[in-house]
Design an enzyme around this catalytic site. Structure first.
Site, PDB file in Angstrom:
ATOM      1  N   ASP A  64      11.808  -1.750  -2.920  1.00 59.96           N
ATOM      2  CA  ASP A  64      11.363  -2.963  -3.624  1.00 59.96           C
ATOM      3  C   ASP A  64      12.008  -2.933  -5.006  1.00 59.96           C
ATOM      4  O   ASP A  64      11.366  -2.651  -6.011  1.00 59.96           O
ATOM      5  CB  ASP A  64       9.843  -2.975  -3.714  1.00 59.96           C
ATOM      6  CG  ASP A  64       9.205  -3.005  -2.339  1.00 59.96           C
ATOM      7  OD1 ASP A  64       8.917  -4.101  -1.859  1.00 59.96           O
ATOM      8  OD2 ASP A  64       9.052  -1.937  -1.727  1.00 59.96           O
ATOM      9  N   LEU A 102       0.471   3.498   5.519  1.00 59.07           N
ATOM     10  CA  LEU A 102       1.474   4.437   5.018  1.00 59.07           C
ATOM     11  C   LEU A 102       2.438   4.885   6.110  1.00 59.07           C
ATOM     12  O   LEU A 102       2.053   5.128   7.250  1.00 59.07           O
ATOM     13  CB  LEU A 102       0.795   5.660   4.402  1.00 59.07           C
ATOM     14  CG  LEU A 102      -0.144   5.400   3.215  1.00 59.07           C
ATOM     15  CD1 LEU A 102      -0.593   6.738   2.605  1.00 59.07           C
ATOM     16  CD2 LEU A 102       0.517   4.528   2.146  1.00 59.07           C
ATOM     17  N   HIS A 147       6.500   5.860   2.182  1.00 62.54           N
ATOM     18  CA  HIS A 147       5.441   6.102   1.194  1.00 62.54           C
ATOM     19  C   HIS A 147       5.263   7.605   0.965  1.00 62.54           C
ATOM     20  O   HIS A 147       5.085   8.058  -0.165  1.00 62.54           O
ATOM     21  CB  HIS A 147       4.100   5.552   1.696  1.00 62.54           C
ATOM     22  CG  HIS A 147       4.056   4.062   1.897  1.00 62.54           C
ATOM     23  ND1 HIS A 147       3.898   3.479   3.118  1.00 62.54           N
ATOM     24  CD2 HIS A 147       4.132   3.038   1.007  1.00 62.54           C
ATOM     25  CE1 HIS A 147       3.865   2.174   2.998  1.00 62.54           C
ATOM     26  NE2 HIS A 147       4.013   1.871   1.729  1.00 62.54           N
TER      27      HIS A 147
HETATM   28  P1  AMP Z   1       3.970  -1.162  -0.329  1.00 58.85           P
HETATM   29  O1  AMP Z   1       2.832  -0.418   0.259  1.00 58.85           O
HETATM   30  O2  AMP Z   1       4.862  -1.802   0.674  1.00 58.85           O
HETATM   31  O3  AMP Z   1       3.556  -2.070  -1.448  1.00 58.85           O
HETATM   32  O4  AMP Z   1       4.900  -0.070  -1.016  1.00 58.85           O
HETATM   33  C1  AMP Z   1       4.383   0.890  -1.877  1.00 58.85           C
HETATM   34  C2  AMP Z   1       5.522   1.695  -2.450  1.00 58.85           C
HETATM   35  O5  AMP Z   1       6.256   2.309  -1.404  1.00 58.85           O
HETATM   36  C3  AMP Z   1       6.530   0.841  -3.235  1.00 58.85           C
HETATM   37  O6  AMP Z   1       6.953   1.554  -4.385  1.00 58.85           O
HETATM   38  C4  AMP Z   1       7.652   0.685  -2.248  1.00 58.85           C
HETATM   39  O7  AMP Z   1       8.909   0.480  -2.850  1.00 58.85           O
HETATM   40  C5  AMP Z   1       7.619   2.018  -1.542  1.00 58.85           C
HETATM   41  N1  AMP Z   1       8.264   1.921  -0.250  1.00 58.85           N
HETATM   42  C6  AMP Z   1       7.959   1.078   0.768  1.00 58.85           C
HETATM   43  N2  AMP Z   1       8.812   1.278   1.804  1.00 58.85           N
HETATM   44  C7  AMP Z   1       9.677   2.252   1.418  1.00 58.85           C
HETATM   45  C8  AMP Z   1      10.797   2.883   2.030  1.00 58.85           C
HETATM   46  N3  AMP Z   1      11.218   2.560   3.253  1.00 58.85           N
HETATM   47  N4  AMP Z   1      11.454   3.844   1.333  1.00 58.85           N
HETATM   48  C9  AMP Z   1      11.047   4.183   0.079  1.00 58.85           C
HETATM   49  N5  AMP Z   1      10.003   3.615  -0.552  1.00 58.85           N
HETATM   50  C10 AMP Z   1       9.325   2.666   0.107  1.00 58.85           C
END
Ligand code: AMP
Length: 279
Positions: free
Chosen positions: A141, A24, A28
């Site tokens: 994403d 995280l 996140h």
């Molecule tokens: P992940 O752990 O990479 O699968 O991401 C989990 C959630 O966090 C997803 O909804 C991503 O779009 C969001 N997320 C990841 N990086 C960012 C960021 N830099 N800004 C906003 N949301 C993010």
């Protein structure tokens, strides 16, 4: 998890879920903030979902730091961390898959053919387990967000889907769990992505409206940048992600993916400012 969710629902509490793969970062954590604006209880799920990794991708090396993640999520106000194992999620005999046929094509789906079926499947399972009233996703994403909206509507799941803006570092690079793979030089090279996207948005704001022209500028800018290998750079409709032929009418979004060394990064920027949540 289902029992706990039932209890919360019986107590009349509104549940938000923030699905993540852990490691995280502030991006996140900003989703937890959004979740707590929209609900009484925030559940953060941490699951490195094997089904959304391709055979040559980074499943084995993906950063895992569950204890630390749970402490961060809890400090930010999440009441529950749900961290199922792969065996719990996909026990022997498992055979069901959710596929969102059109949104999964193109963009990241072109180079990651199994990825979005993996995402759709796990999100369905996480919504079922947490019984959330609302689920919060990052607009980083963006294809995933559009896919989840489509899936929830198509399958009558009834979960509200909310989103939060991209959280960036001071130099503009979108935070990502994968940024830690970058060397110091690559970290600097990677900042071209956001600069190129900003450049396209400035052109759009100055009145340039032809999608193909703007796309060409984005492609050239990233191709010419040292250290980057372009995967795609495209302008699409912000709502449906359908391609735009010629003039941009409604809200559009510019999306890019590129490899910096061995690390694949994605980013996007909204043009016309209407890509947020619709009431
Ligand atoms: P992940 O752990 O990479 O699968 O991401 C989990 C959630 O966090 C997803 O909804 C991503 O779009 C969001 N997320 C990841 N990086 C960012 C960021 N830099 N800004 C906003 N949301 C993010």
């Amino acid at each position: 998890m289902r029992q706990r969710a039932d209890e919360l629902r019986r107590e009349g509490r509104r549940i938000a879920v923030v699905p993540t793969m852990g490691a995280l970062h502030e991006g996140h954590l900003s989703l937890i903030d959004r979740a707590l604006e929209l609900a009484d209880v925030a559940i953060v799920t941490i699951f490195v979902n094997p089904k959304q990794f391709g055979p040559n991708e980074d499943l084995a090396s993906y950063p895992r730091r569950e204890e630390n993640d749970l402490a961060l999520a809890s400090a930010r106000g999440a009441a529950i961390g749900y961290c199922p194992s792969a065996e719990m999620m996909y026990p022997s005999g498992y055979q069901t898959q959710v596929e969102v046929t059109e949104v999964s094509k193109g963009l990241c789906g072109a180079s990651r053919p199994e990825h979005f079926a993996g995402v759709a499947t796990i999100v369905t399972k996480l919504l079922a387990a947490t019984k959330a009233h609302v689920a919060v996703f990052g607009r980083k994403d963006y294809q995933q967000l559009v896919l989840v909206r489509r899936m929830v509507a198509d399958l009558d799941l009834g979960t509200e889907i909310a989103s939060a803006p991209i959280f960036r570092d001071d130099d503009g690079l979108a935070l990502s769990s994968r940024n830690r793979y970058l060397s110091a030089d690559e970290r600097v090279q990677a900042t071209v992505l956001y600069r190129a996207l900003r450049d396209v948005r400035e052109r759009f704001e100055r009145g340039q409206r032809n999608a193909q022209d703007l796309e060409a500028k984005l492609v050239v800018r990233i191709r010419e940048a040292p250290g980057l290998e372009l995967d795609y750079a495209e302008l699409r409709s912000a709502d449906s992600l359908e391609p735009i032929d010629g003039e941009i009418g409604d809200a559009a979004i510019a999306l890019v993916a590129a490899r910096v060394g061995t690390t694949r990064l994605i980013d996007n920027i909204e043009l016309g400012g209407a890509a947020g949540d619709k009431p």
